[in-house]
Design a protein around this motif. Sequence first.
Motif, PDB file in Angstrom:
ATOM      1  N   HIS A 180       3.175  -7.698  -8.957  1.00  0.00           N
ATOM      2  CA  HIS A 180       4.488  -7.365  -8.060  1.00  0.00           C
ATOM      3  C   HIS A 180       5.467  -7.365  -9.077  1.00  0.00           C
ATOM      4  O   HIS A 180       5.594  -7.944 -10.136  1.00  0.00           O
ATOM      5  N   GLU A 222       4.083  -1.975  -4.132  1.00  0.00           N
ATOM      6  CA  GLU A 222       5.047  -2.903  -3.638  1.00  0.00           C
ATOM      7  C   GLU A 222       6.193  -2.218  -3.427  1.00  0.00           C
ATOM      8  O   GLU A 222       7.105  -2.707  -2.527  1.00  0.00           O
ATOM      9  N   HIS A 277       7.416  -5.542   5.512  1.00  0.00           N
ATOM     10  CA  HIS A 277       6.646  -4.985   4.277  1.00  0.00           C
ATOM     11  C   HIS A 277       5.256  -4.870   4.258  1.00  0.00           C
ATOM     12  O   HIS A 277       4.623  -4.078   4.040  1.00  0.00           O
ATOM     13  N   GLU A 278       4.689  -6.036   4.977  1.00  0.00           N
ATOM     14  CA  GLU A 278       3.359  -5.959   5.187  1.00  0.00           C
ATOM     15  C   GLU A 278       2.767  -4.791   6.383  1.00  0.00           C
ATOM     16  O   GLU A 278       1.859  -4.222   5.774  1.00  0.00           O
ATOM     17  N   GLN A 315      -4.641  -5.069  -2.403  1.00  0.00           N
ATOM     18  CA  GLN A 315      -4.522  -6.364  -2.103  1.00  0.00           C
ATOM     19  C   GLN A 315      -5.492  -7.340  -1.332  1.00  0.00           C
ATOM     20  O   GLN A 315      -5.884  -8.259  -1.405  1.00  0.00           O
ATOM     21  N   HIS A 371       2.445  -1.781   4.200  1.00  0.00           N
ATOM     22  CA  HIS A 371       1.205  -1.395   3.196  1.00  0.00           C
ATOM     23  C   HIS A 371       0.435  -0.804   3.963  1.00  0.00           C
ATOM     24  O   HIS A 371      -0.441  -0.061   3.483  1.00  0.00           O
TER      25      HIS A 371
END
Length: 413
Positions: free
Chosen positions: A233, A190, A148-149, A162, A152
């Motif tokens: 989120h 997200e 997920h990171e 973020q 981004h």
Amino acid sequence: MKRFLLALAALWALSGCQTLQQIDKGLYQVADVVSEEDRVTGQRSLSFAGRAEQIAKGNQYVEQILAKEKKEGRKVDAALNRPQYYRLVRVFDRIHTVSHLSNERWQPVLIDRDSFNAFTTGGTYIVVHLGLMEQLKNDDELAAVIGHEIAHTVANHVFERQSHAQVSAIAGSKSARKGAYQAAFTHESEREADRIGILYSALAGFDPLAASRIWARQYTLQGNARALFAHDHPVNAERQAETAKVGQAVKPYYAPGERNPQYASLLKNNVLWQQGESAQAGEGGGLQALLGTAFGAYVQHEQAKQEARRQQAHANFVKAIETRLKLEQSSAPDAKTLDTQWRYSDGPRLTQVVIGLLIQKGEKVLRAVAHVDGEVRAGSRFQARFTLPEGITAQELKSLEGRFYLDDALPVQ
Ligand SMILES: [Zn+2]
């Protein structure tokens, strides 16, 4: 947005006296200034910083954090926790190898915070809190967070979003207030990062359903806090459902512990997106590129507005229902349990009712939620059972300040 308007002005100046083909080439150059090929879908999205600049800027944030940790005498990486750091590096390397940015040298950073958090600043680091490593049950779940990171940064979400808030929270400067619109914009980012990250998990040989298990657990522990604060989120229950769907879709690419041999081509074309052939400059590609950018920004803007409206409407619904709930009695069958009985006076039939409890203990506000089984009709009574948070007993509760709230409820359609 401002710079985008400037680029349009440049386009206006260009369009005076050229043949159609030249104009198209000019357009293409303008489009290249304001956008870059979206690394995931091949569509264009607004982006102003070149990748080298992004890396320099993003890494500078992380280096600030590291300097501050050092100054305040906190350890990082292996010095902080050797087994957790090596576990992080091992999982990180497997995910990074199958990502769209595997050609860059990346590294994870482990910092001494006990919260459930990880973030990226758009460069080549991801920062992981020790608390997250300790709370995640297994490597499949850790892979879900790392994927997920990285996503981004791959999808270019990072700069105004973020990273600033996260960095200011850690580096100690004031973080900007977030409006509902900004929160909603982040929702879309997200969702996109979840989709990309789950694909990475599957390609790297980690269970693509692990993400949905994280959100299921968060929902059980924390509910949705629908009307408690603006959400940047998707709420836990929605996120669980959405990540489960994506996880199922990419499951055919997954073999436990093995990298998918077709991963490079699957990054371009898979069940989640297809990277289309794009027209070349001079053949209508320029116009397509620029329209794609403007239109893409417009669609994103509209989606964010719609999402903000949807979230706000639901939060208002929850607040209105909350006024029609009355606590009739409570009792503590044991030290860790609080049973409550409620009456719902009037309104639509409800499902997925979650009651929350905020408890003030010293400086800390602790939260517990109770999930109500089945449907609740107007005029009826229902029970809600709380398991008290760590560090609080039912006996203590009597002398502490607490407040019940309606965490979430859905009208039965
Ligand atoms: Zn995220």
